[in-house]
Design a protein around this motif. Structure first.
Motif, mmCIF file in Angstrom:
data_model
loop_
_atom_site.group_PDB
_atom_site.id
_atom_site.type_symbol
_atom_site.label_atom_id
_atom_site.label_comp_id
_atom_site.label_asym_id
_atom_site.label_seq_id
_atom_site.Cartn_x
_atom_site.Cartn_y
_atom_site.Cartn_z
ATOM 1 N N GLN A 140 6.706 -1.864 2.206
ATOM 2 C CA GLN A 140 5.880 -0.720 2.556
ATOM 3 C C GLN A 140 4.511 -0.792 1.881
ATOM 4 O O GLN A 140 3.497 -0.396 2.467
ATOM 5 N N ILE B 274 1.150 -0.565 4.184
ATOM 6 C CA ILE B 274 0.065 0.411 4.013
ATOM 7 C C ILE B 274 -1.287 -0.287 4.122
ATOM 8 O O ILE B 274 -2.194 0.184 4.818
ATOM 9 N N GLU C 31 -3.869 0.522 7.024
ATOM 10 C CA GLU C 31 -5.150 1.131 6.650
ATOM 11 C C GLU C 31 -6.311 0.436 7.358
ATOM 12 O O GLU C 31 -7.273 1.081 7.778
ATOM 13 N N CYS D 63 -1.644 1.814 -2.750
ATOM 14 C CA CYS D 63 -0.638 1.120 -1.931
ATOM 15 C C CYS D 63 0.642 0.919 -2.739
ATOM 16 O O CYS D 63 1.753 1.037 -2.212
ATOM 17 N N SER E 266 -1.172 5.963 7.140
ATOM 18 C CA SER E 266 -0.623 4.609 7.011
ATOM 19 C C SER E 266 0.743 4.620 6.334
ATOM 20 O O SER E 266 1.670 3.903 6.757
ATOM 21 N N PHE E 267 0.897 5.455 5.296
ATOM 22 C CA PHE E 267 2.194 5.519 4.618
ATOM 23 C C PHE E 267 3.197 6.325 5.435
ATOM 24 O O PHE E 267 4.378 5.976 5.506
#
Length: 217
Positions: A15, A19, A23, A160, A194-195
């Motif tokens: 993950q 991210i 992004e 991140c 993004s997350f």
């Protein structure tokens, strides 16, 4: 040649890289490790079989932080995740290591221990991991005073790293109500598109979480 990422959606380190990719809207082929063939290909690229692994022009790039730095050097986008100023870059790398070493690592100790047979568990090690998380939470709460993101006003590699580490750490060892800055920061990270995308992609795997997955997230 399209970038290839060997990863699993439920993995915190995967993950972290996702991210960075999301992004900057960086095109890549997502090779999930649910597929046995992808797992075999990963083992051929990296016999230690840790993931994520990025393949760029046939070259395997290992370790999440290095992958993100590689993307910044060879596939830059509008979001610069490592500052150009070397002093600012040091602070970003410091916070990146903080989240990996003092949040992600003790969190994984607790999770891994829960997967062991009862006679093989390490209660002392888990107790130490919980103490480390309490120390890390407290230090971070003080560090975030006056900061919008982990290192200041700008989103970076450190964030991140922070997003999945704080996300899962609060499942393994809840931070409670005593750390308002860390709680606010965690919520802010979860609201990041993004997350949020990475979290949503991992939702189908929540039933496999050995510690359970709280409904609040």
């Amino acid at each position: 040649m399209t970038l290839k990422l060997y990863a699993h959606p439920f993995s915190s380190y995967c993950q972290k890289v996702l991210i960075a990719l999301y992004e900057n809207e960086t095109p890549f082929e997502y090779l999930t490790l649910d597929d046995a063939k992808n797992g075999a290909d990963l083992a051929a690229l990296w016999p230690i079989k840790k993931f994520p692994v990025l393949v760029d022009e046939g070259r395997a790039i290992l370790e999440a932080s290095i992958i993100i730095e590689h993307l910044g050097l060879h596939h830059p986008g509008p979001v610069r995740l490592i500052p150009e100023d070397p002093r600012a870059a040091l602070e970003v790398r410091l916070m990146d290591r903080f989240f990996d070493n003092y949040v992600m690592t003790p969190m994984q100790k607790i999770v891994t221990d829960s997967l062991r047979l009862e006679q093989d568990r390490d209660p002392h090690g888990v107790s130490e991991a919980r103490v480390m998380l309490d120390k890390a939470y407290g230090w971070l709460d003080r560090k975030l005073a006056g900061r919008e993101w982990a290192t200041g006003a700008t989103f970076s590699l450190a964030d991140c790293a922070a997003a999945p580490s704080l996300f899962y750490a609060d499942w393994a060892h809840p931070m409670g109500d005593r750390l308002p800055r860390v709680q606010d920061y965690r919520r802010k990270l979860l609201a990041l598109p993004s997350f949020a995308r990475a979290v949503d992609e991992a939702r189908p795997y929540r039933p496999y979480s050995p510690l359970g997955a709280p409904d609040r997230d």
